[in-house]
Design an enzyme around this catalytic site. Structure first.
Site, PDB file in Angstrom:
ATOM      1  N   SER A  76       0.838  -1.181   0.000  1.00  9.04           N
ATOM      2  CA  SER A  76       0.000   0.000   0.000  1.00  9.04           C
ATOM      3  C   SER A  76       0.883   1.243   0.000  1.00  9.04           C
ATOM      4  O   SER A  76       1.873   1.299   0.728  1.00  9.04           O
ATOM      5  CB  SER A  76      -0.872  -0.044   1.252  1.00  9.04           C
ATOM      6  OG  SER A  76      -1.656   1.089   1.317  1.00  9.04           O
TER       7      SER A  76
ATOM      8  N   SER B   5       4.481   3.947   3.121  1.00 13.61           N
ATOM      9  CA  SER B   5       4.036   2.739   2.430  1.00 13.61           C
ATOM     10  C   SER B   5       4.045   1.577   3.427  1.00 13.61           C
ATOM     11  O   SER B   5       4.571   1.710   4.541  1.00 13.61           O
ATOM     12  CB  SER B   5       4.992   2.454   1.272  1.00 13.61           C
ATOM     13  OG  SER B   5       4.583   1.328   0.541  1.00 13.61           O
ATOM     14  N   LYS B   6       3.473   0.478   3.080  1.00 13.99           N
ATOM     15  CA  LYS B   6       3.555  -0.719   3.926  1.00 13.99           C
ATOM     16  C   LYS B   6       3.175  -1.926   3.089  1.00 13.99           C
ATOM     17  O   LYS B   6       2.403  -1.813   2.147  1.00 13.99           O
ATOM     18  CB  LYS B   6       2.597  -0.600   5.119  1.00 13.99           C
ATOM     19  CG  LYS B   6       2.957  -1.506   6.277  1.00 13.99           C
ATOM     20  CD  LYS B   6       4.064  -0.916   7.111  1.00 13.99           C
ATOM     21  CE  LYS B   6       4.474  -1.832   8.226  1.00 13.99           C
ATOM     22  NZ  LYS B   6       5.402  -1.154   9.151  1.00 13.99           N
ATOM     23  N   GLY B   7       3.723  -3.078   3.448  1.00 15.27           N
ATOM     24  CA  GLY B   7       3.386  -4.304   2.731  1.00 15.27           C
ATOM     25  C   GLY B   7       3.061  -5.424   3.689  1.00 15.27           C
ATOM     26  O   GLY B   7       3.418  -5.372   4.866  1.00 15.27           O
TER      27      GLY B   7
ATOM     28  N   ASP C 232       9.370  -5.943   9.238  1.00 15.42           N
ATOM     29  CA  ASP C 232       8.294  -5.672  10.195  1.00 15.42           C
ATOM     30  C   ASP C 232       8.006  -7.018  10.869  1.00 15.42           C
ATOM     31  O   ASP C 232       8.823  -7.948  10.788  1.00 15.42           O
ATOM     32  CB  ASP C 232       7.057  -5.098   9.485  1.00 15.42           C
ATOM     33  CG  ASP C 232       6.056  -4.498  10.475  1.00 15.42           C
ATOM     34  OD1 ASP C 232       6.332  -3.421  11.022  1.00 15.42           O
ATOM     35  OD2 ASP C 232       5.007  -5.126  10.732  1.00 15.42           O
TER      36      ASP C 232
END
Ligand code: NAD
Length: 476
Positions: free
Chosen positions: A61, A106-108, A149
């Protein structure tokens, strides 16, 4: 059962954002532009494992591209979903702005339980996920740079970097496509400990301000403070270890997946961590009191509560029973918007996630800069610094001889002073400086504005202001 419905994680982040922008004077269009998530890419891919094709679902995202590359970790967990990834991406935007790391958010996430697959299988899954993202520039040194993460670490980052390099053989900056890599694969000293170290520096800075300590109804320094930690993973372990070893804190409870351990005398963090690594959980640990429902220990008497595992663990169903006067959000989103209100009314001070766990992205920023400059920090200046120190020490030694017993250098002064800063010292110094500066900016808003009642709102105000300034500079 509580009848009030808890908002989702993303709604919770939006609620906190809205509460902050209500105190600002932003044009409505810009407010909306900053709040919304720009895009979320969903990928479904198959990997042949154990004789059959398994389909995995992943997300990346991108919340805000006011600065590029965008930055944010990749999480491996069966609980990963679009709402969560978008909430985490938004937090990344605010976090990067707050600590002045020049990135968008952002992040995944990938729906996978890493404990179900062996190393070779995890490598295949990770490489395929990285391929899917990289071919769409969702992994890219100048556009989108992931990091570890929950459920991922150095190992996964090394696979991702290698996969990107294979797909971009002539890109001289390929290593900068991801951070949190092992040092021997383009990483930086101090990245693995960085988020926990940042939590320690944040607490040290908090305790430098007597007024803030008083606001939490506490006194004194970190020395002797009773600390409860939830999640003894990367972030929780390092935070607990540094606070116990260097600041004199007592870790009175550790909460893990399979239950909680408690000991008023303090737990040995390394020993508990070694036990978890060997036995898969805290159950059976020979000292301390064990309970299966570890979340009960969140409600114990203590001075500092450090949730360092999941989001939403302090919510409207248990907030009233939380006794800690100070909570530092090492995890992202551990306190829901509803719980936040309850705790504030009780006088509990919360050091918010976007600041508290920003140590990771700060050192990731240093790693990215190192990768782009292709040189280790400290390589040029260290020996020169040592040579200059040598000159001063030489003069002091002459003085020492001259003055005899009237004056003497402390026994370890020479050794300590002569040592020039290597990469690790420089990284820690940059991190400490970042954590101190960001806290000072937030506390100023907290104390100076009457309409700002907590550190979280103050942190949002500081960071949204910076994001808005970037958008304005772009002419929006
Ligand atoms: P990790 O996977 O290394 O550790 C998570 C720990 O939490 C593990 O020990 C796991 O067993 C434990 N855990 C899982 N479910 C639990 C439960 N229900 N109750 C108690 N413990 C549970 O992950 P991490 O990298 O330490 O990340 C933890 C949190 O910190 C996440 O919210 C993450 O987004 C945040 N964070 C991590 C970084 C980083 O650099 N790794 C940076 C910023 C924020």
């Amino acid at each position: 059962m509580n009848a009030v419905k808890e908002p989702s994680f993303r709604e919770s982040v939006d609620l906190m954002f809205n509460r902050a922008v209500a105190l600002m004077d932003l044009p409505p269009g810009l407010e909306e532009k900053i709040r919304v998530c720009n895009a979320t890419y969903t990928v479904r891919f198959g990997v042949r494992l154990r004789g059959q094709i398994h389909t995995f679902v992943g997300y990346r995202s991108v919340h805000s591209e006011h600065m590029e590359p965008v930055k944010g970790g990749i999480r491996y967990s069966l609980a990963v979903n679009q709402d969560e990834v978008e909430a985490l991406a938004a937090l990344m935007t605010y976090k990067c702005a707050l600590v002045e790391a020049p990135f968008g958010g952002s992040k995944g996430g990938l729906c996978v339980d890493p404990r179900e697959w062996d190393e070779h299988e995890m490598e295949q899954i990770t490489r395929r996920f990285a391929y899917e993202l990289a071919k769409r520039d969702l992994i890219h040194p100048s556009q989108n740079v992931p990091a570890p993460d929950m459920g991922t670490g150095e190992r996964e980052m090394a696979w991702i970097a290698d996969q990107y390099r294979r797909m971009n053989t002539t890109d001289i900056n390929a290593r900068a496509c991801v951070t949190g890599k092992p040092v021997n694969a383009g990483g930086i000293a101090g990245r693995t400990e960085a988020t926990g170290r940042g939590v320690q520096y944040a607490l040290q800075e908090f305790f430098r301000h007597k007024e803030d300590v008083k606001a939490a109804g506490m006194k004194g320094t970190l020395d002797g403070k009773r600390v409860i930690v939830q999640g003894l993973g990367n972030v929780g372990y390092h935070a607990a270890k540094f606070l116990a070893d260097q600041d004199g804190c007592k870790i009175t409870a550790v909460i893990e997946r399979d239950g909680g351990l408690m000991s008023e005398d303090g737990l040995d963090v390394d020993d508990v961590r070694a036990w978890i690594a060997k036995h898969g959980g805290v159950d059976g640990y020979p000292s301390g009191r064990y309970v299966r429902d570890g979340s009960k220990y969140l409600e114990n008497e203590c001075d500092i509560l450090i949730p360092a595992a999941l989001e939403g663990v302090i919510n409207i169903s248990n907030a009233e029973r939380i006794k800690a006067p100070l909570i530092i959000e090492a995890a992202n989103g551990p306190v829901t918007a509803g719980a936040n209100e309850i705790l504030r009314e009780k006088g509990c001070v919360i050091i918010p996630d976007m600041y508290a766990n920003a140590g990771g992205v700060t050192v990731s920023y240093f790693e990215w800069v190192k990768n782009l400059s292709h040189i280790r920090f400290g390589r040029m200046g260290r020996r020169q610094e040592e040579a200059r120190h040598e000159l001063i020490v030489g003069e002091l030694e002459k003085l020492d001889e001259h003055l005899g017993d009237a004056w003497g250098m402390s026994p370890d002064f020479k050794q300590k002073y002569l040592r020039g800063a290597g990469e690790l010292e420089l990284v820690r110094s940059g991190l400490d400086d970042t954590m101190r500066n960001a806290y000072q900016q937030i506390r100023e808003v907290w104390h100076e504005r009457e309409d700002v009642q907590d550190l979280r709102t103050a942190a949002y105000l500081v960071s949204i202001d910076k994001v808005a300034a970037s958008y304005r500079a772009l002419g929006l």
